[in-house]
Scaffold this motif. Structure first.
Motif, PDB file in Angstrom:
ATOM      1  N   ILE A  28      70.157  32.526  37.379  1.00  0.00           N
ATOM      2  CA  ILE A  28      71.340  31.844  36.554  1.00  0.00           C
ATOM      3  C   ILE A  28      72.529  31.545  37.660  1.00  0.00           C
ATOM      4  CG2 ILE A  28      73.017  32.267  34.910  1.00  0.00           C
ATOM      5  CD1 ILE A  28      71.016  34.019  33.520  1.00  0.00           C
ATOM      6  N   ALA A  29      72.679  32.528  38.642  1.00  0.00           N
ATOM      7  CA  ALA A  29      74.041  32.678  39.596  1.00  0.00           C
ATOM      8  C   ALA A  29      73.631  31.336  40.499  1.00  0.00           C
ATOM      9  CB  ALA A  29      73.807  33.886  40.432  1.00  0.00           C
ATOM     10  N   GLU A  30      72.409  31.082  41.066  1.00  0.00           N
ATOM     11  CA  GLU A  30      72.245  30.192  41.942  1.00  0.00           C
ATOM     12  C   GLU A  30      72.951  28.940  41.640  1.00  0.00           C
ATOM     13  OE1 GLU A  30      68.906  28.385  45.036  1.00  0.00           O
ATOM     14  OE2 GLU A  30      68.229  29.622  43.555  1.00  0.00           O
ATOM     15  N   PRO A  31      72.481  28.063  40.609  1.00  0.00           N
ATOM     16  CA  PRO A  31      72.974  27.002  40.030  1.00  0.00           C
ATOM     17  C   PRO A  31      74.543  26.868  39.723  1.00  0.00           C
ATOM     18  CG  PRO A  31      71.531  27.783  38.326  1.00  0.00           C
ATOM     19  CD  PRO A  31      71.465  28.737  39.478  1.00  0.00           C
ATOM     20  N   ILE A  32      74.893  28.053  39.278  1.00  0.00           N
ATOM     21  CA  ILE A  32      76.371  28.454  38.963  1.00  0.00           C
ATOM     22  C   ILE A  32      77.172  28.261  40.340  1.00  0.00           C
ATOM     23  CG2 ILE A  32      78.138  29.812  38.064  1.00  0.00           C
ATOM     24  CD1 ILE A  32      76.394  30.767  35.900  1.00  0.00           C
ATOM     25  N   ALA A  33      76.747  29.051  41.391  1.00  0.00           N
ATOM     26  CA  ALA A  33      77.490  29.185  42.627  1.00  0.00           C
ATOM     27  C   ALA A  33      77.569  27.636  43.223  1.00  0.00           C
ATOM     28  CB  ALA A  33      76.617  29.836  43.316  1.00  0.00           C
ATOM     29  N   GLN A  34      76.326  26.978  43.301  1.00  0.00           N
ATOM     30  CA  GLN A  34      76.259  25.464  43.940  1.00  0.00           C
ATOM     31  C   GLN A  34      77.320  24.824  43.004  1.00  0.00           C
ATOM     32  OE1 GLN A  34      72.149  25.084  43.726  1.00  0.00           O
ATOM     33  NE2 GLN A  34      71.913  25.170  45.636  1.00  0.00           N
ATOM     34  N   VAL A  35      77.161  24.688  41.647  1.00  0.00           N
ATOM     35  CA  VAL A  35      78.281  23.889  41.111  1.00  0.00           C
ATOM     36  C   VAL A  35      79.779  24.272  41.358  1.00  0.00           C
ATOM     37  CG1 VAL A  35      79.351  23.485  38.583  1.00  0.00           C
ATOM     38  CG2 VAL A  35      76.673  23.309  39.154  1.00  0.00           C
ATOM     39  N   LEU A  64      70.840  20.977  37.280  1.00  0.00           N
ATOM     40  CA  LEU A  64      69.897  21.794  36.421  1.00  0.00           C
ATOM     41  C   LEU A  64      68.424  21.028  36.649  1.00  0.00           C
ATOM     42  CD1 LEU A  64      71.673  23.594  33.636  1.00  0.00           C
ATOM     43  CD2 LEU A  64      71.006  24.635  35.796  1.00  0.00           C
ATOM     44  N   PRO A  65      68.487  19.734  36.358  1.00  0.00           N
ATOM     45  CA  PRO A  65      67.141  18.910  36.377  1.00  0.00           C
ATOM     46  C   PRO A  65      66.603  19.000  37.645  1.00  0.00           C
ATOM     47  CG  PRO A  65      68.737  17.843  35.231  1.00  0.00           C
ATOM     48  CD  PRO A  65      69.616  18.922  35.714  1.00  0.00           C
ATOM     49  N   LEU A 106      59.260  26.701  33.196  1.00  0.00           N
ATOM     50  CA  LEU A 106      59.798  25.748  31.962  1.00  0.00           C
ATOM     51  C   LEU A 106      60.737  26.920  31.078  1.00  0.00           C
ATOM     52  CD1 LEU A 106      57.141  23.555  30.941  1.00  0.00           C
ATOM     53  CD2 LEU A 106      59.000  22.987  32.378  1.00  0.00           C
ATOM     54  N   VAL A 107      60.035  28.127  31.181  1.00  0.00           N
ATOM     55  CA  VAL A 107      60.900  29.094  30.120  1.00  0.00           C
ATOM     56  C   VAL A 107      62.149  29.473  31.047  1.00  0.00           C
ATOM     57  CG1 VAL A 107      60.675  31.481  29.395  1.00  0.00           C
ATOM     58  CG2 VAL A 107      58.866  29.820  28.938  1.00  0.00           C
ATOM     59  N   THR A 108      62.058  29.642  32.177  1.00  0.00           N
ATOM     60  CA  THR A 108      63.310  29.811  32.880  1.00  0.00           C
ATOM     61  C   THR A 108      64.306  29.107  32.829  1.00  0.00           C
ATOM     62  OG1 THR A 108      61.798  31.336  34.345  1.00  0.00           O
ATOM     63  CG2 THR A 108      64.073  30.701  35.331  1.00  0.00           C
ATOM     64  N   PHE A 109      63.945  27.515  32.935  1.00  0.00           N
ATOM     65  CA  PHE A 109      64.872  26.469  32.970  1.00  0.00           C
ATOM     66  C   PHE A 109      65.430  26.387  31.570  1.00  0.00           C
ATOM     67  CE2 PHE A 109      65.061  22.224  31.635  1.00  0.00           C
ATOM     68  CZ  PHE A 109      66.158  21.730  32.423  1.00  0.00           C
ATOM     69  N   LEU A 110      64.645  26.579  30.660  1.00  0.00           N
ATOM     70  CA  LEU A 110      65.235  26.548  29.371  1.00  0.00           C
ATOM     71  C   LEU A 110      66.149  27.552  29.059  1.00  0.00           C
ATOM     72  CD1 LEU A 110      65.041  24.918  26.397  1.00  0.00           C
ATOM     73  CD2 LEU A 110      63.199  26.748  25.770  1.00  0.00           C
ATOM     74  N   LEU A 111      65.900  28.902  29.340  1.00  0.00           N
ATOM     75  CA  LEU A 111      66.742  29.790  29.336  1.00  0.00           C
ATOM     76  C   LEU A 111      68.202  29.587  29.972  1.00  0.00           C
ATOM     77  CD1 LEU A 111      64.368  32.980  29.445  1.00  0.00           C
ATOM     78  CD2 LEU A 111      65.588  31.968  27.479  1.00  0.00           C
ATOM     79  N   VAL A 112      67.962  29.363  31.270  1.00  0.00           N
ATOM     80  CA  VAL A 112      69.258  28.998  32.134  1.00  0.00           C
ATOM     81  C   VAL A 112      69.955  28.094  31.537  1.00  0.00           C
ATOM     82  CG1 VAL A 112      69.885  28.463  34.486  1.00  0.00           C
ATOM     83  CG2 VAL A 112      68.198  29.986  34.385  1.00  0.00           C
ATOM     84  N   TYR A 113      69.451  26.856  31.113  1.00  0.00           N
ATOM     85  CA  TYR A 113      70.079  25.734  30.549  1.00  0.00           C
ATOM     86  C   TYR A 113      70.778  25.998  29.308  1.00  0.00           C
ATOM     87  CZ  TYR A 113      70.526  20.446  29.923  1.00  0.00           C
ATOM     88  OH  TYR A 113      71.051  19.169  29.941  1.00  0.00           O
ATOM     89  N   VAL A 114      70.296  26.580  28.371  1.00  0.00           N
ATOM     90  CA  VAL A 114      70.722  27.175  27.226  1.00  0.00           C
ATOM     91  C   VAL A 114      71.959  27.938  27.491  1.00  0.00           C
ATOM     92  CG1 VAL A 114      70.581  28.392  25.011  1.00  0.00           C
ATOM     93  CG2 VAL A 114      68.863  26.682  25.572  1.00  0.00           C
ATOM     94  N   SER A 118      75.826  27.081  26.512  1.00  0.00           N
ATOM     95  CA  SER A 118      76.561  27.993  25.777  1.00  0.00           C
ATOM     96  C   SER A 118      77.765  28.738  26.409  1.00  0.00           C
ATOM     97  CB  SER A 118      75.471  29.047  25.249  1.00  0.00           C
ATOM     98  OG  SER A 118      74.467  28.588  24.700  1.00  0.00           O
ATOM     99  N   VAL A 119      77.927  28.979  27.340  1.00  0.00           N
ATOM    100  CA  VAL A 119      79.001  29.836  28.205  1.00  0.00           C
ATOM    101  C   VAL A 119      80.200  28.550  28.190  1.00  0.00           C
ATOM    102  CG1 VAL A 119      80.024  30.785  30.124  1.00  0.00           C
ATOM    103  CG2 VAL A 119      78.036  31.423  29.195  1.00  0.00           C
ATOM    104  N   MET A 120      79.486  27.206  28.584  1.00  0.00           N
ATOM    105  CA  MET A 120      80.539  26.164  28.761  1.00  0.00           C
ATOM    106  C   MET A 120      81.094  25.655  27.156  1.00  0.00           C
ATOM    107  SD  MET A 120      80.565  25.576  32.202  1.00  0.00           S
ATOM    108  CE  MET A 120      81.473  23.625  31.955  1.00  0.00           C
ATOM    109  N   ALA A 121      80.329  25.981  26.308  1.00  0.00           N
ATOM    110  CA  ALA A 121      80.936  25.779  25.002  1.00  0.00           C
ATOM    111  C   ALA A 121      81.789  26.679  24.565  1.00  0.00           C
ATOM    112  CB  ALA A 121      79.578  25.495  23.991  1.00  0.00           C
ATOM    113  N   TRP A 122      81.478  27.801  24.812  1.00  0.00           N
ATOM    114  CA  TRP A 122      82.430  28.985  24.629  1.00  0.00           C
ATOM    115  C   TRP A 122      83.806  28.897  25.308  1.00  0.00           C
ATOM    116  CZ3 TRP A 122      83.915  33.428  27.852  1.00  0.00           C
ATOM    117  CH2 TRP A 122      84.781  34.196  27.150  1.00  0.00           C
ATOM    118  N   LEU A 123      83.841  28.186  26.666  1.00  0.00           N
ATOM    119  CA  LEU A 123      84.910  28.001  27.328  1.00  0.00           C
ATOM    120  C   LEU A 123      85.842  26.806  26.835  1.00  0.00           C
ATOM    121  CD1 LEU A 123      83.674  28.953  30.680  1.00  0.00           C
ATOM    122  CD2 LEU A 123      84.932  30.231  29.596  1.00  0.00           C
TER     123      LEU A 123
END
Length: 250
Positions: A28-35, A64-65, A106-114, A118-123
């Protein structure tokens, strides 16, 4: 086969994440850090949005893709070589570790994406896609294309070990030309031909087109992405099937 794949999955998870308590966190942290880094760069140059899309959402829908493509390609290309010792068992076939790694990625991607959106929606961001079916279709075509390419590289490695170096040679340049931190409308039309040969660019463009109502891709082609996915997947399956006996004798 189900039992074999389940056992291989437990082995993969323990090898990849079990020895490191922060293993799942880094997914989760890697794509967040890059963004965050690219978001800071955009802020420095005075851009808070791209095509009326908040910069964080814009970057995540590209990052993410591409992370899915890069991770899946890397894992599949080494799937058989990393598990060749297990192929001596009669129950284990060459396709089993491939299927195992596809499921994990695929499961890792789906969990990270959601989780991220979800955090972005909460923000307070509008993080719900405008066209869910289109987003799923673009992601599915990207997965099919990547699986085919991964099977091709996996087969090539069985004949030539140094073929594994092509994985990095493919993913590193594509990071800069696949539309992660830019989109087609930011580029003059006369230069679109320099990028529209890249199916990853089409997948990201179509994902953003489906995700954001405010964005309409001028170059994203469903036909081209589908054609590349079909050719890649068919070629990968054919080569993998023809080399199935070679994998056992490695």
């Amino acid at each position: 086969m189900f039992d074999v794949i389940f056992a291989l999955m437990m082995r993969e998870l323990k090898t990849r994440f079990g020895n490191n308590r922060l293993g799942y966190f880094w997914a989760i942290a890697e794509p967040i850090a890059q963004v965050m880094i690219m978001g800071i760069v955009f802020s420095i140059i005075g851009r808070n949005s791209v095509s009326n899309i908040p910069i964080a959402l814009f970057l995540f829908t590209g990052m993410l893709p591409f992370k899915l493509f890069g991770n899946l390609l890397t894992q599949l290309s080494a799937a058989v070589d990393a598990n060749k010792g297990l192929l001596s068992y009669r129950q284990v076939t060459a396709i089993d570790p491939v299927i195992t790694r596809i499921i994990i990625e695929l499961v890792t991607f789906l969990l990270v994406y959601v989780l991220i959106f979800s955090v972005m929606a909460w923000l307070g961001f509008n993080a719900w896609p405008d066209n869910v079916l289109g987003l799923l279709s673009a992601s599915t075509l990207l997965i099919i294309f990547t699986v085919g390419l991964g099977l091709i590289l996996c087969t090539a490695i069985s004949y030539w070990k140094d073929a594994s170096k092509f994985t990095a040679m493919i993913t590193r340049p594509l990071f800069f030309i696949s539309g992660i931190f830019f989109c087609a409308v930011m580029i003059p039309p006369q230069y679109w031909h320099l990028l529209d040969w890249n199916p990853i660019f089409h997948a990201i463009e179509l994902s953003r087109d489906s995700f954001f109502k405010a964005y309409e891709s001028p170059v994203g082609s469903w036909f081209y992405l589908s054609f590349c996915a079909l050719v890649s997947f068919s070629s990968g399956l054919a080569l993998f099937h023809l080399s199935r006996q070679r994998f056992i004798n490695l």
